[in-house]
Motif scaffolding. Structure first.
Motif, mmCIF file in Angstrom:
data_model
loop_
_atom_site.group_PDB
_atom_site.id
_atom_site.type_symbol
_atom_site.label_atom_id
_atom_site.label_comp_id
_atom_site.label_asym_id
_atom_site.label_seq_id
_atom_site.Cartn_x
_atom_site.Cartn_y
_atom_site.Cartn_z
ATOM 1 N N LEU A 145 0.787 -1.233 0.000
ATOM 2 C CA LEU A 145 0.000 0.000 0.000
ATOM 3 C C LEU A 145 0.818 1.281 0.000
ATOM 4 C CD1 LEU A 145 -2.642 -1.033 2.690
ATOM 5 C CD2 LEU A 145 -2.926 -1.011 0.209
ATOM 6 N N ALA A 146 2.134 1.184 0.032
ATOM 7 C CA ALA A 146 2.945 2.397 0.158
ATOM 8 C C ALA A 146 4.155 2.316 -0.765
ATOM 9 C CB ALA A 146 3.387 2.549 1.608
ATOM 10 N N ASP A 147 5.054 3.284 -0.611
ATOM 11 C CA ASP A 147 6.270 3.309 -1.416
ATOM 12 C C ASP A 147 7.300 2.289 -0.950
ATOM 13 O OD1 ASP A 147 5.113 5.394 -2.767
ATOM 14 O OD2 ASP A 147 6.286 6.944 -1.759
ATOM 15 N N LYS A 148 7.268 1.978 0.347
ATOM 16 C CA LYS A 148 8.200 1.006 0.909
ATOM 17 C C LYS A 148 7.498 0.230 2.019
ATOM 18 C CE LYS A 148 10.084 4.306 4.166
ATOM 19 N NZ LYS A 148 11.215 4.890 4.781
ATOM 20 N N PRO A 149 8.003 -0.955 2.346
ATOM 21 C CA PRO A 149 7.377 -1.724 3.425
ATOM 22 C C PRO A 149 7.422 -0.951 4.733
ATOM 23 C CG PRO A 149 8.918 -3.076 2.188
ATOM 24 C CD PRO A 149 9.105 -1.662 1.725
ATOM 25 N N GLY A 150 6.398 -1.104 5.556
ATOM 26 C CA GLY A 150 6.338 -0.410 6.834
ATOM 27 C C GLY A 150 6.801 -1.281 7.984
ATOM 28 N N ASP A 151 7.069 -0.639 9.125
ATOM 29 C CA ASP A 151 7.486 -1.349 10.325
ATOM 30 C C ASP A 151 6.393 -1.395 11.386
ATOM 31 O OD1 ASP A 151 10.028 -1.783 9.273
ATOM 32 O OD2 ASP A 151 10.761 0.131 10.023
ATOM 33 N N LEU A 152 5.392 -0.528 11.239
ATOM 34 C CA LEU A 152 4.314 -0.440 12.213
ATOM 35 C C LEU A 152 3.038 -0.036 11.493
ATOM 36 C CD1 LEU A 152 3.107 -0.108 15.137
ATOM 37 C CD2 LEU A 152 3.960 2.236 15.043
ATOM 38 N N ALA A 153 1.974 -0.743 11.803
ATOM 39 C CA ALA A 153 0.664 -0.371 11.261
ATOM 40 C C ALA A 153 -0.375 -0.668 12.339
ATOM 41 C CB ALA A 153 0.351 -1.159 9.992
ATOM 42 N N SER A 154 -1.455 0.072 12.314
ATOM 43 C CA SER A 154 -2.536 -0.187 13.254
ATOM 44 C C SER A 154 -3.876 0.089 12.587
ATOM 45 C CB SER A 154 -2.382 0.659 14.518
ATOM 46 O OG SER A 154 -2.461 2.025 14.206
ATOM 47 N N VAL A 155 -4.866 -0.615 13.092
ATOM 48 C CA VAL A 155 -6.238 -0.425 12.648
ATOM 49 C C VAL A 155 -7.067 -0.272 13.918
ATOM 50 C CG1 VAL A 155 -8.199 -1.454 11.451
ATOM 51 C CG2 VAL A 155 -5.876 -1.849 10.591
ATOM 52 N N ALA A 156 -7.759 0.842 14.031
ATOM 53 C CA ALA A 156 -8.539 1.109 15.233
ATOM 54 C C ALA A 156 -10.018 1.208 14.892
ATOM 55 C CB ALA A 156 -8.078 2.404 15.884
ATOM 56 N N THR A 157 -10.818 0.569 15.706
ATOM 57 C CA THR A 157 -12.277 0.692 15.628
ATOM 58 C C THR A 157 -12.755 1.018 17.043
ATOM 59 O OG1 THR A 157 -12.783 -1.619 16.168
ATOM 60 C CG2 THR A 157 -12.346 -1.107 13.835
ATOM 61 N N THR A 158 -14.034 1.208 17.205
ATOM 62 C CA THR A 158 -14.548 1.465 18.551
ATOM 63 C C THR A 158 -14.457 0.218 19.422
ATOM 64 O OG1 THR A 158 -16.782 0.965 17.820
ATOM 65 C CG2 THR A 158 -16.123 3.285 17.812
ATOM 66 N N ALA A 159 -14.349 -0.949 18.818
ATOM 67 C CA ALA A 159 -14.320 -2.204 19.572
ATOM 68 C C ALA A 159 -12.920 -2.736 19.839
ATOM 69 C CB ALA A 159 -15.128 -3.270 18.832
ATOM 70 N N GLN A 160 -11.950 -2.438 18.957
ATOM 71 C CA GLN A 160 -10.623 -3.004 19.143
ATOM 72 C C GLN A 160 -9.545 -2.211 18.417
ATOM 73 O OE1 GLN A 160 -10.185 -6.472 15.767
ATOM 74 N NE2 GLN A 160 -10.855 -7.125 17.743
ATOM 75 N N LEU A 161 -8.314 -2.503 18.810
ATOM 76 C CA LEU A 161 -7.131 -1.944 18.176
ATOM 77 C C LEU A 161 -6.272 -3.122 17.731
ATOM 78 C CD1 LEU A 161 -5.097 0.387 17.563
ATOM 79 C CD2 LEU A 161 -4.236 0.045 19.899
ATOM 80 N N ARG A 162 -5.961 -3.178 16.443
ATOM 81 C CA ARG A 162 -5.061 -4.205 15.924
ATOM 82 C C ARG A 162 -3.746 -3.519 15.578
ATOM 83 N NH1 ARG A 162 -9.727 -4.937 13.451
ATOM 84 N NH2 ARG A 162 -9.020 -4.420 11.350
ATOM 85 N N VAL A 163 -2.654 -4.070 16.092
ATOM 86 C CA VAL A 163 -1.321 -3.509 15.895
ATOM 87 C C VAL A 163 -0.457 -4.564 15.216
ATOM 88 C CG1 VAL A 163 0.719 -2.566 17.036
ATOM 89 C CG2 VAL A 163 -1.552 -2.071 17.957
ATOM 90 N N PHE A 164 0.306 -4.113 14.215
ATOM 91 C CA PHE A 164 1.197 -5.003 13.481
ATOM 92 C C PHE A 164 2.597 -4.402 13.498
ATOM 93 C CE2 PHE A 164 -3.062 -5.159 11.720
ATOM 94 C CZ PHE A 164 -3.348 -6.513 11.807
ATOM 95 N N LEU A 165 3.572 -5.186 13.938
ATOM 96 C CA LEU A 165 4.950 -4.718 14.065
ATOM 97 C C LEU A 165 5.883 -5.635 13.290
ATOM 98 C CD1 LEU A 165 4.851 -4.301 17.924
ATOM 99 C CD2 LEU A 165 4.792 -2.451 16.275
ATOM 100 N N ARG A 166 6.842 -5.045 12.588
ATOM 101 C CA ARG A 166 7.837 -5.824 11.847
ATOM 102 C C ARG A 166 9.156 -5.817 12.620
ATOM 103 N NH1 ARG A 166 8.029 -6.907 6.560
ATOM 104 N NH2 ARG A 166 6.632 -5.220 6.025
ATOM 105 N N SER A 167 9.833 -6.953 12.641
ATOM 106 C CA SER A 167 11.134 -7.062 13.275
ATOM 107 C C SER A 167 12.192 -6.333 12.455
ATOM 108 C CB SER A 167 11.523 -8.539 13.403
ATOM 109 O OG SER A 167 12.862 -8.678 13.784
ATOM 110 N N GLU A 168 13.102 -5.663 13.148
ATOM 111 C CA GLU A 168 14.218 -5.010 12.457
ATOM 112 C C GLU A 168 15.222 -6.038 11.947
ATOM 113 O OE1 GLU A 168 16.119 -1.853 14.565
ATOM 114 O OE2 GLU A 168 14.220 -0.951 15.153
ATOM 115 N N GLN A 169 15.467 -7.108 12.732
ATOM 116 C CA GLN A 169 16.457 -8.106 12.356
ATOM 117 C C GLN A 169 15.983 -9.040 11.245
ATOM 118 O OE1 GLN A 169 15.292 -7.776 15.531
ATOM 119 N NE2 GLN A 169 16.958 -7.786 16.989
#
Length: 120
Positions: A62-86
């Motif tokens: 979805l972007a120019d380069k891969p991301g390291d952190l993304a989140s999706v927030a709704t009124t019911a929940q927060l989903r967090v996605f993290l990429r390892s640096e190594q």
């Protein structure tokens, strides 16, 4: 052990309901926390969402380069996605309640993911 790391992180944050360690290159969940009651289909969808939001195999979705952190927030929940640096294909997928202290959680989740990815 990966499950112990995930369990400790989930237990530290009351609003955290599920954690999954995934490989986005294969779009597979490798390990979940021991209290996760998510069905395989939900885990697969969570991993696919991580691959879409962060990118996989060094290619952004979805972007120019891969991301390291993304989140999706709704009124019911927060989903967090993290990429390892190594290990760029190692991702931590997190499902939390909406009232979670997101800044503190992300900092601790990054440290947890670093330990898992490095095999500590």
């Amino acid at each position: 052990m990966v499950v112990d790391e995930l369990d400790a992180l989930r237990e530290k944050y009351e609003g955290c309901t599920a954690l999954a360690f995934a490989d986005v290159s294969t779009k597979m969940i490798l390990v979940t926390d021991s209290s996760s009651n998510l069905r395989r289909e939900a885990l697969d969808a969570l991993c696919a969402e991580a691959a879409l939001l962060l990118g996989a195999n060094g290619k952004p979705a979805l972007a120019d380069k891969p991301g390291d952190l993304a989140s999706v927030a709704t009124t019911a929940q927060l989903r967090v996605f993290l990429r390892s640096e190594q290990e760029p294909n190692d991702v931590l997928c997190c499902i939390c309640g909406p009232k979670l202290d997101a800044d503190a959680f992300v900092a601790d989740a990054c440290t947890c993911l670093d330990r898992i990815s490095s095999g500590e």
